[in-house]
Design an enzyme around this catalytic site. Structure first.
Site, PDB file in Angstrom:
ATOM      1  N   ASN A 118      -2.910   0.335  -3.914  1.00 40.55           N
ATOM      2  CA  ASN A 118      -2.934  -0.812  -3.010  1.00 40.55           C
ATOM      3  C   ASN A 118      -3.078  -2.076  -3.842  1.00 40.55           C
ATOM      4  O   ASN A 118      -3.883  -2.120  -4.774  1.00 40.55           O
ATOM      5  CB  ASN A 118      -4.105  -0.681  -2.027  1.00 40.55           C
ATOM      6  CG  ASN A 118      -4.202  -1.860  -1.076  1.00 40.55           C
ATOM      7  OD1 ASN A 118      -4.860  -2.853  -1.366  1.00 40.55           O
ATOM      8  ND2 ASN A 118      -3.541  -1.735   0.050  1.00 40.55           N
ATOM      9  N   SER A 177       0.849  -1.183   0.000  1.00 35.62           N
ATOM     10  CA  SER A 177       0.000   0.000   0.000  1.00 35.62           C
ATOM     11  C   SER A 177       0.884   1.231   0.000  1.00 35.62           C
ATOM     12  O   SER A 177       1.908   1.266   0.702  1.00 35.62           O
ATOM     13  CB  SER A 177      -0.917   0.000   1.223  1.00 35.62           C
ATOM     14  OG  SER A 177      -1.785   1.125   1.196  1.00 35.62           O
ATOM     15  N   GLY A 226      -3.040  -4.560  13.464  1.00 39.72           N
ATOM     16  CA  GLY A 226      -1.850  -4.148  12.730  1.00 39.72           C
ATOM     17  C   GLY A 226      -1.111  -3.020  13.427  1.00 39.72           C
ATOM     18  O   GLY A 226      -1.554  -2.481  14.446  1.00 39.72           O
ATOM     19  N   HIS A 261       2.442  12.077  -0.995  1.00 38.50           N
ATOM     20  CA  HIS A 261       2.005  13.455  -0.796  1.00 38.50           C
ATOM     21  C   HIS A 261       3.107  14.398  -1.297  1.00 38.50           C
ATOM     22  O   HIS A 261       4.125  14.586  -0.632  1.00 38.50           O
ATOM     23  CB  HIS A 261       1.730  13.726   0.678  1.00 38.50           C
ATOM     24  CG  HIS A 261       0.531  13.004   1.225  1.00 38.50           C
ATOM     25  ND1 HIS A 261      -0.748  13.306   0.820  1.00 38.50           N
ATOM     26  CD2 HIS A 261       0.431  11.985   2.127  1.00 38.50           C
ATOM     27  CE1 HIS A 261      -1.596  12.509   1.466  1.00 38.50           C
ATOM     28  NE2 HIS A 261      -0.915  11.708   2.257  1.00 38.50           N
ATOM     29  N   HIS A 311      -2.645   7.321  -4.435  1.00 42.21           N
ATOM     30  CA  HIS A 311      -2.725   6.155  -3.547  1.00 42.21           C
ATOM     31  C   HIS A 311      -2.812   4.910  -4.413  1.00 42.21           C
ATOM     32  O   HIS A 311      -3.413   4.929  -5.493  1.00 42.21           O
ATOM     33  CB  HIS A 311      -3.976   6.258  -2.670  1.00 42.21           C
ATOM     34  CG  HIS A 311      -4.478   4.945  -2.158  1.00 42.21           C
ATOM     35  ND1 HIS A 311      -5.475   4.227  -2.796  1.00 42.21           N
ATOM     36  CD2 HIS A 311      -4.109   4.210  -1.083  1.00 42.21           C
ATOM     37  CE1 HIS A 311      -5.696   3.105  -2.119  1.00 42.21           C
ATOM     38  NE2 HIS A 311      -4.887   3.070  -1.089  1.00 42.21           N
ATOM     39  N   HIS A 371      -6.133   7.781 -16.784  1.00 44.45           N
ATOM     40  CA  HIS A 371      -7.180   6.813 -17.113  1.00 44.45           C
ATOM     41  C   HIS A 371      -6.837   5.980 -18.347  1.00 44.45           C
ATOM     42  O   HIS A 371      -7.220   4.798 -18.417  1.00 44.45           O
ATOM     43  CB  HIS A 371      -8.515   7.538 -17.292  1.00 44.45           C
ATOM     44  CG  HIS A 371      -9.181   7.845 -15.984  1.00 44.45           C
ATOM     45  ND1 HIS A 371      -9.951   6.934 -15.300  1.00 44.45           N
ATOM     46  CD2 HIS A 371      -9.148   8.970 -15.207  1.00 44.45           C
ATOM     47  CE1 HIS A 371     -10.386   7.476 -14.174  1.00 44.45           C
ATOM     48  NE2 HIS A 371      -9.919   8.711 -14.100  1.00 44.45           N
TER      49      HIS A 371
END
Length: 303
Positions: free
Chosen positions: A108, A92, A257, A96, A106, A143
């Site tokens: 993941n 993940s 976690g 920034h 982001h 995209h």
């Protein structure tokens, strides 16, 4: 070698490749590595780059955790797995940038398996883009790259996972999307392990192709305090989403976690301002009016 070992090896290599590319691009800072163990089973490695030339903070984490009981977040849509043992492996990342003209992003990529006698497994993941200033060329590139990663596995996948991303990264209490979307997929297993894994790798390998050209285009654009303050304000939406809705954050906390690694996705600086409104005909108002609602970015250009 087991299926989860194959995925684990790929994800660790993906973490290495992404970190190397970001360090090279930033040129002024490197990732600090923090290996950790989970008391309930497993562990991982969190890598954080702070105070760089390009990135105010970049976190790229790998984890392989296991336990005797699936956490509630993972069984909400699969109640038959409640109480089953599980393994989860994933990468993940949240980046920034310092420059407000460079988008936050982001990504993941993960694999779950539950139960021993007849294990149930699936892949999930995706990536999304959160720009602070509107550049249509950047969104189209993002995209198009996402679509190219999906197309070898079926022409229906990009529109399906693009729509899922728009729906998932939506702040209901604000009535706006977190950014301009990308891909979000979960429960991927119908095509069998080999094909499903190949799809995950296609999306994972495309992340740098999607993001780095955008950074290179915008990294040297000059900005002032007004743009920086808007970036910090918009980062507040990122915090709101992660703490209220994000499945990965909730899964990590519910499964015991490591809190520092789970919350490394949060920006180092952020601000809220009561009832802020953008000025008319400003770049900020263009973002609100034309970029923060789900839409078909590619349209006729999708083919």
């Amino acid at each position: 070698m087991s299926d989860i070992d194959l995925v684990k090896n790929y994800l660790q290599d993906l973490q290495n490749r992404i970190c190397q590319a970001l360090e090279q691009l930033d040129g002024a800072a490197s990732f600090a590595c923090d290996r950790w163990d989970r008391s309930g089973g497993g562990g991982g490695e969190s890598r954080v780059l702070s105070g760089g030339r390009l990135f105010e903070q970049a976190g790229v984490g790998f984890s392989h955790v296991y336990g005797s009981e699936m956490p509630p977040t993972a069984t909400r849509h699969r109640p038959e797995l409640a109480g089953k043992d599980f393994q989860a492996v994933g990468v993940s990342l949240v980046l920034h940038p310092d420059n407000p003209y460079v988008p936050t992003t982001h990504a993941n990529f993960r694999f779950f398996t539950a139960g021993e006698k007849k294990p149930v497994w699936w892949f999930g993941g995706g990536f999304d883009l959160t720009p602070y200033y509107p550049f249509r060329d950047d969104v189209l590139h993002w995209h198009r790259t996402a679509k190219a990663a999906c197309d070898p596995f079926g022409q229906d996948l990009y529109p399906k996972y693009k729509a899922w991303c728009d729906d998932y990264f939506y702040l209901k209490h604000r009535g706006e999307t977190r950014g301009v979307g990308g891909l979000f997929f979960d429960d991927v297993n119908e095509a069998g392990f080999e094909e499903s894994f190949a799809f995950l790798k296609s999306v994972g390998d495309s992340f740098l192709d999607a993001y780095l050209p955008i950074v290179r285009r915008r990294q040297d654009k000059e900005f002032g305090d007004s743009q920086k303050q808007f970036q910090l304000y918009r980062r507040g939406r990122y915090v709101e989403f992660n703490l209220l809705y994000d499945r990965g954050t909730l899964f990590g906390l519910q499964s015991g976690g490591r809190t520092e690694s789970i919350l490394m996705s949060l920006p180092p600086q952020v601000r809220w301002q009561y009832n802020w409104q953008p000025e008319a005909d400003s770049p900020e108002s263009e973002l609100y009016e034309h970029y923060l609602q789900a839409q078909d970015w590619l349209g006729d250009k999708a083919e």
